[in-house]
Every structure is written in C-alpha cells, then in structure tokens.
Design a protein around this motif. Structure first.
Motif, PDB file in Angstrom:
ATOM      1  N   LYS A 114       0.815  -1.219   0.000  1.00 34.53           N
ATOM      2  CA  LYS A 114       0.000   0.000   0.000  1.00 34.53           C
ATOM      3  C   LYS A 114       0.851   1.273   0.000  1.00 34.53           C
ATOM      4  CE  LYS A 114      -4.442  -1.275   0.327  1.00 34.53           C
ATOM      5  NZ  LYS A 114      -5.499  -0.833  -0.619  1.00 34.53           N
ATOM      6  N   GLU A 115       1.993   1.225   0.643  1.00 33.74           N
ATOM      7  CA  GLU A 115       2.768   2.453   0.875  1.00 33.74           C
ATOM      8  C   GLU A 115       3.860   2.729  -0.154  1.00 33.74           C
ATOM      9  OE1 GLU A 115       2.240   4.779   3.051  1.00 33.74           O
ATOM     10  OE2 GLU A 115       0.680   3.828   4.256  1.00 33.74           O
ATOM     11  N   ALA A 116       4.521   1.697  -0.660  1.00 33.87           N
ATOM     12  CA  ALA A 116       5.664   1.906  -1.552  1.00 33.87           C
ATOM     13  C   ALA A 116       5.216   2.458  -2.907  1.00 33.87           C
ATOM     14  CB  ALA A 116       6.431   0.606  -1.742  1.00 33.87           C
ATOM     15  N   ALA A 117       5.990   3.372  -3.448  1.00 35.25           N
ATOM     16  CA  ALA A 117       5.666   3.973  -4.743  1.00 35.25           C
ATOM     17  C   ALA A 117       6.045   3.050  -5.897  1.00 35.25           C
ATOM     18  CB  ALA A 117       6.394   5.309  -4.885  1.00 35.25           C
ATOM     19  N   ASN A 118       7.023   2.195  -5.687  1.00 32.34           N
ATOM     20  CA  ASN A 118       7.470   1.261  -6.723  1.00 32.34           C
ATOM     21  C   ASN A 118       8.216   0.095  -6.073  1.00 32.34           C
ATOM     22  OD1 ASN A 118      10.142   2.249  -6.155  1.00 32.34           O
ATOM     23  ND2 ASN A 118       9.736   3.984  -7.523  1.00 32.34           N
ATOM     24  N   ARG A 119       8.637  -0.851  -6.879  1.00 35.22           N
ATOM     25  CA  ARG A 119       9.340  -2.028  -6.339  1.00 35.22           C
ATOM     26  C   ARG A 119      10.639  -1.665  -5.648  1.00 35.22           C
ATOM     27  NH1 ARG A 119       9.069  -7.369 -10.200  1.00 35.22           N
ATOM     28  NH2 ARG A 119       6.810  -7.568 -10.308  1.00 35.22           N
ATOM     29  N   ALA A 120      11.357  -0.717  -6.215  1.00 30.72           N
ATOM     30  CA  ALA A 120      12.659  -0.345  -5.656  1.00 30.72           C
ATOM     31  C   ALA A 120      12.526   0.177  -4.229  1.00 30.72           C
ATOM     32  CB  ALA A 120      13.312   0.709  -6.544  1.00 30.72           C
ATOM     33  N   GLU A 121      11.403   0.826  -3.937  1.00 27.61           N
ATOM     34  CA  GLU A 121      11.190   1.388  -2.598  1.00 27.61           C
ATOM     35  C   GLU A 121      10.778   0.335  -1.564  1.00 27.61           C
ATOM     36  OE1 GLU A 121       9.760   6.037  -3.141  1.00 27.61           O
ATOM     37  OE2 GLU A 121       8.429   4.553  -2.235  1.00 27.61           O
ATOM     38  N   MET A 122      10.278  -0.795  -2.022  1.00 31.65           N
ATOM     39  CA  MET A 122       9.670  -1.760  -1.096  1.00 31.65           C
ATOM     40  C   MET A 122      10.592  -2.196   0.046  1.00 31.65           C
ATOM     41  SD  MET A 122       7.219  -4.157  -3.460  1.00 31.65           S
ATOM     42  CE  MET A 122       5.652  -3.500  -4.055  1.00 31.65           C
ATOM     43  N   PRO A 123      11.849  -2.580  -0.211  1.00 39.17           N
ATOM     44  CA  PRO A 123      12.723  -2.977   0.903  1.00 39.17           C
ATOM     45  C   PRO A 123      13.014  -1.827   1.873  1.00 39.17           C
ATOM     46  CG  PRO A 123      13.584  -3.773  -1.195  1.00 39.17           C
ATOM     47  CD  PRO A 123      12.503  -2.787  -1.518  1.00 39.17           C
ATOM     48  N   VAL A 124      12.980  -0.584   1.361  1.00 40.29           N
ATOM     49  CA  VAL A 124      13.231   0.576   2.218  1.00 40.29           C
ATOM     50  C   VAL A 124      12.011   0.840   3.103  1.00 40.29           C
ATOM     51  CG1 VAL A 124      14.011   2.967   2.275  1.00 40.29           C
ATOM     52  CG2 VAL A 124      14.620   1.528   0.331  1.00 40.29           C
TER      53      VAL A 124
ATOM     54  N   TYR B 194      10.889   7.584   9.123  1.00 38.83           N
ATOM     55  CA  TYR B 194       9.827   8.389   8.536  1.00 38.83           C
ATOM     56  C   TYR B 194       9.962   8.384   7.009  1.00 38.83           C
ATOM     57  CZ  TYR B 194       9.710  10.328  13.278  1.00 38.83           C
ATOM     58  OH  TYR B 194       9.644  10.470  14.638  1.00 38.83           O
ATOM     59  N   PHE B 195       8.843   8.598   6.338  1.00 35.92           N
ATOM     60  CA  PHE B 195       8.886   8.862   4.905  1.00 35.92           C
ATOM     61  C   PHE B 195       7.628   9.625   4.499  1.00 35.92           C
ATOM     62  CE2 PHE B 195       7.041   4.557   5.221  1.00 35.92           C
ATOM     63  CZ  PHE B 195       5.878   4.680   4.466  1.00 35.92           C
ATOM     64  N   MET B 196       7.752  10.369   3.421  1.00 38.10           N
ATOM     65  CA  MET B 196       6.601  11.087   2.885  1.00 38.10           C
ATOM     66  C   MET B 196       6.780  11.209   1.371  1.00 38.10           C
ATOM     67  SD  MET B 196       7.050  15.121   3.654  1.00 38.10           S
ATOM     68  CE  MET B 196       5.726  15.413   2.476  1.00 38.10           C
ATOM     69  N   LYS B 197       5.668  11.328   0.674  1.00 39.49           N
ATOM     70  CA  LYS B 197       5.712  11.372  -0.788  1.00 39.49           C
ATOM     71  C   LYS B 197       6.248  12.712  -1.262  1.00 39.49           C
ATOM     72  CE  LYS B 197       2.737   8.996  -2.995  1.00 39.49           C
ATOM     73  NZ  LYS B 197       1.499   8.446  -3.624  1.00 39.49           N
TER      74      LYS B 197
ATOM     75  N   ALA C  86       6.502  -7.593  -2.813  1.00 41.73           N
ATOM     76  CA  ALA C  86       6.223  -7.096  -1.458  1.00 41.73           C
ATOM     77  C   ALA C  86       6.571  -8.158  -0.416  1.00 41.73           C
ATOM     78  CB  ALA C  86       4.763  -6.694  -1.340  1.00 41.73           C
ATOM     79  N   ILE C  87       6.278  -9.413  -0.723  1.00 39.74           N
ATOM     80  CA  ILE C  87       6.615 -10.504   0.204  1.00 39.74           C
ATOM     81  C   ILE C  87       8.120 -10.593   0.392  1.00 39.74           C
ATOM     82  CG2 ILE C  87       6.609 -13.013   0.519  1.00 39.74           C
ATOM     83  CD1 ILE C  87       3.886 -13.070  -0.876  1.00 39.74           C
ATOM     84  N   ARG C  88       8.844 -10.534  -0.713  1.00 42.20           N
ATOM     85  CA  ARG C  88      10.312 -10.647  -0.624  1.00 42.20           C
ATOM     86  C   ARG C  88      10.911  -9.448   0.115  1.00 42.20           C
ATOM     87  NH1 ARG C  88      11.795 -15.071  -2.972  1.00 42.20           N
ATOM     88  NH2 ARG C  88      10.715 -15.919  -4.796  1.00 42.20           N
ATOM     89  N   ALA C  89      10.293  -8.276  -0.020  1.00 39.67           N
ATOM     90  CA  ALA C  89      10.761  -7.095   0.727  1.00 39.67           C
ATOM     91  C   ALA C  89      10.516  -7.271   2.219  1.00 39.67           C
ATOM     92  CB  ALA C  89      10.041  -5.844   0.220  1.00 39.67           C
ATOM     93  N   ALA C  90       9.376  -7.888   2.568  1.00 41.83           N
ATOM     94  CA  ALA C  90       9.071  -8.140   3.981  1.00 41.83           C
ATOM     95  C   ALA C  90      10.039  -9.159   4.572  1.00 41.83           C
ATOM     96  CB  ALA C  90       7.635  -8.635   4.121  1.00 41.83           C
ATOM     97  N   ILE C  91      10.478 -10.107   3.750  1.00 45.01           N
ATOM     98  CA  ILE C  91      11.426 -11.136   4.203  1.00 45.01           C
ATOM     99  C   ILE C  91      12.840 -10.562   4.283  1.00 45.01           C
ATOM    100  CG2 ILE C  91      12.519 -13.337   3.581  1.00 45.01           C
ATOM    101  CD1 ILE C  91       9.862 -14.169   2.303  1.00 45.01           C
ATOM    102  N   ASN C  92      13.186  -9.722   3.314  1.00 41.27           N
ATOM    103  CA  ASN C  92      14.549  -9.176   3.240  1.00 41.27           C
ATOM    104  C   ASN C  92      14.523  -7.640   3.174  1.00 41.27           C
ATOM    105  OD1 ASN C  92      16.052 -11.761   2.961  1.00 41.27           O
ATOM    106  ND2 ASN C  92      14.872 -11.909   1.065  1.00 41.27           N
TER     107      ASN C  92
ATOM    108  N   ASN D 256       7.884  14.038  -7.129  1.00 37.60           N
ATOM    109  CA  ASN D 256       7.941  13.139  -8.283  1.00 37.60           C
ATOM    110  C   ASN D 256       7.191  11.816  -8.053  1.00 37.60           C
ATOM    111  OD1 ASN D 256       9.607  11.965  -6.437  1.00 37.60           O
ATOM    112  ND2 ASN D 256      11.430  11.870  -7.757  1.00 37.60           N
ATOM    113  N   GLY D 257       6.493  11.720  -6.920  1.00 33.71           N
ATOM    114  CA  GLY D 257       5.700  10.517  -6.662  1.00 33.71           C
ATOM    115  C   GLY D 257       6.388   9.472  -5.815  1.00 33.71           C
ATOM    116  N   THR D 258       7.712   9.535  -5.716  1.00 35.84           N
ATOM    117  CA  THR D 258       8.445   8.626  -4.836  1.00 35.84           C
ATOM    118  C   THR D 258       8.551   9.253  -3.454  1.00 35.84           C
ATOM    119  OG1 THR D 258      10.552   9.574  -5.586  1.00 35.84           O
ATOM    120  CG2 THR D 258       9.743   7.613  -6.749  1.00 35.84           C
ATOM    121  N   HIS D 259       9.145   8.526  -2.513  1.00 36.43           N
ATOM    122  CA  HIS D 259       9.173   8.996  -1.129  1.00 36.43           C
ATOM    123  C   HIS D 259      10.542   9.531  -0.704  1.00 36.43           C
ATOM    124  CE1 HIS D 259       5.531   6.397  -0.987  1.00 36.43           C
ATOM    125  NE2 HIS D 259       5.125   7.318  -0.137  1.00 36.43           N
ATOM    126  N   ASP D 260      10.490  10.489   0.188  1.00 37.47           N
ATOM    127  CA  ASP D 260      11.693  10.994   0.857  1.00 37.47           C
ATOM    128  C   ASP D 260      11.744  10.336   2.236  1.00 37.47           C
ATOM    129  OD1 ASP D 260      12.416  12.828  -1.210  1.00 37.47           O
ATOM    130  OD2 ASP D 260      10.821  14.166  -0.511  1.00 37.47           O
TER     131      ASP D 260
END
Length: 309
Positions: free
Chosen positions: A195-205, A282-285, A268-274, A288-292
C-alpha cells in the motif's frame, strides 16, 4: 470350418465384452486436471484421483489417441466409459484470464470476479472465508487462468491452492517450517509495504521503516493500513482517522493490524522477508511521486516544509 466358427465366436464374444465394458459408467468430478504424461502415466494419474481405469483403458487410449493435459471438462460426474475416454482427448476446458491487482482487497476482487465470471458474489466470499487460511491476502496478487466450467467453490479452491502452495514453499525456504501465524504477520507487513511503496525499488526501504518503528514501539501511522476491505479506494481523512477504532488504524493502534490490509505481490513478500538495513523512521511522498525517507523527526519536518512550499 470349425476353426473359423470358433474364431468368429471368439471375436463376437470379445466385441460383446468390449461393448459391455465401454458401457460401464465412470464416476468422478465434472472437471479433471491432468499433468503432461504418457498414456500409461495418464492412466496412473486417473487411478490416483480415484477413477476406475486399468490396462484395458490404456490400450483403448492407444487406439483413440493421446489424452490432453491441463483442465479437462467431462461435463458429468457419472459418464459411460467410451464418452469418458473420448472426452480425455477432446474436451479441454476454456479459460477466463483474471488478474488480482497488488494492493486490492479481497472483497473488491471477488466483486469484480463475480461480475466477470457471472458468479454469485456472496457465495464467493463465503467460500473464501471457509477455505482460506488468511482473512486477507489468501490469494496471491497475480494473473490466473480459471477454467470456465468452475463455479464459486471451485474457483476459490483453484485460486487458494496455487497461492497456498507458493506461500508454503517460501515459508519453508525462510524458516524450515510452515507457520501460519508467522506467515499471517509477514503477509501483514507485506500488505502495508504494498500500500505504501511507490514502486518495487522502494519496497525494501519501506519494509525497513516498518520494522524500525515496530522495534522502537512506535505507532506506524500509515494511511495505507486504513485502506482495508471496502475502504480500498477511499481517501483517508482526519475524520476517518479519528473515527476508526480497528487495529487497521495505525495512528491509534500500536503494532501491526490483526491481519493483512490487501492482496500482495511476490515483490512485497520478498521485501518483507529481506528488508533493507537502514535507520529510517519516517517517509513522505515527494513531488515526483516517490518517497523521501528520514532518520529523525526533525529531518522529516524539513521534507514536509519543502513539499508545502
């Protein structure tokens, strides 16, 4: 002449016996799933599934033709043997392609599914609640090809069987056991990431932020957790935050919700595992749509002010 007569009688009795054998009904399911195999292998699969077949059927199949694999529509639970063998070679089921979008909730997905497949939405939900190990995210967010002959119970079984198989495999790879309660927690984390990540690259963060805040006993305070069930596409407002008393309201509730927010993708599952190793809390959008991402509240406020400007 006697020899010819004997041969004729033998042939006649053999034909009568064969016709009688072909008339013996075969009982089973209206749909059957077969893996690619030789005729002997197909006969063995049918036997394992409880069908009364044997060596005679094997030789008949050699004459009739190679059985198909995949989902085969038999049409009836009780069918005469000749029709049964013929359908194995020609009655392959048609399929409907359906996609469960990552981040969608089960209630919305089943509503869409009912409309597309002309099924009963209430029955689909009842079957999901009866068969699924998880209140939400029991079906992996992916594309599926569902046999057109399946009804509500069969459709849910079809979707859950695949998803549970994937979940079990990942769980055993991770911890050498299939822990349903533990997997529910992991799916819950994955659903928040979804729900929160803007893209796959952000998911582990994003995953690292969730785990860091949980470790410090901080409330997650994430809007995405309030987009559960019927609220999947409803904008989260201050009024909603104030009024929602469930564990999905992570502005008030400490820790994770009781169960996942939505369906999740493998990413998302793999990000939750690793999760990525960070100190972010903290993070906020951003624009450019990605998060800081920020390590402390002071830095987070700077991002907030920057966006407001």
């Amino acid at each position: 002449m006697r020899i010819i007569g004997w041969i004729a009688n033998i042939v006649l009795f053999s034909l009568i016996g064969l016709l009688f054998y072909l008339s013996i009904p075969v009982e089973g399911k209206k749909n059957i799933h077969l893996k690619p195999d030789s005729i002997s292998g197909i006969i063995a699969q049918l036997s394992q599934k409880g069908y009364d077949v044997g060596i005679i059927d094997k030789y008949l199949m050699v004459l009739i033709g190679q059985p198909q694999h995949g989902w085969i529509y038999l049409g009836k639970r009780r069918i005469n043997r000749l029709d049964f063998l013929l359908r194995l070679t020609s009655a392959r089921s048609s399929f409907h392609k359906v996609t469960l979008v990552p981040g969608e909730t089960t209630v919305i997905f089943l509503r869409q599914l009912a409309k597309k497949l002309d099924l009963n939405e209430t029955k689909l939900m009842q079957e999901y609640q009866k068969q699924s190990l998880f209140k939400e995210a029991g079906i992996l967010a992916e594309s599926y090809h569902i046999p057109s002959t399946l009804r509500e119970k069969g459709v849910i079984r079809y979707l859950l069987k695949y998803s549970t198989k994937v979940y079990k495999k990942l769980s055993i790879e991770q911890s050498d056991l299939w822990d349903i309660a533990g997997w529910n927690r992991l799916l819950t984390v994955a659903s928040i990431i979804q729900k929160e990540a803007a893209n796959r690259a952000e998911m582990p963060v994003v995953a690292s932020v969730i785990y860091n805040r949980l470790r410090k006993n901080m409330r997650l305070q994430m809007d995405g957790t309030l987009n559960y069930g019927e609220y999947s596409h409803i904008r989260v407002t201050p009024k909603r935050i104030k009024g929602d008393k469930t564990t999905f309201n992570t502005y008030k509730h400490r820790g994770l919700p009781d169960y996942p927010v939505c369906a999740v993708s493998m990413a998302a599952i793999r990000a939750a595992i690793n999760p990525k190793k960070t100190d972010y809390l903290y993070f906020m959008k951003g624009k450019n749509g990605t998060h800081d991402f920020s390590k402390d509240y002071k830095s987070h406020l700077k991002h907030v002010k920057k966006k407001r400007k």
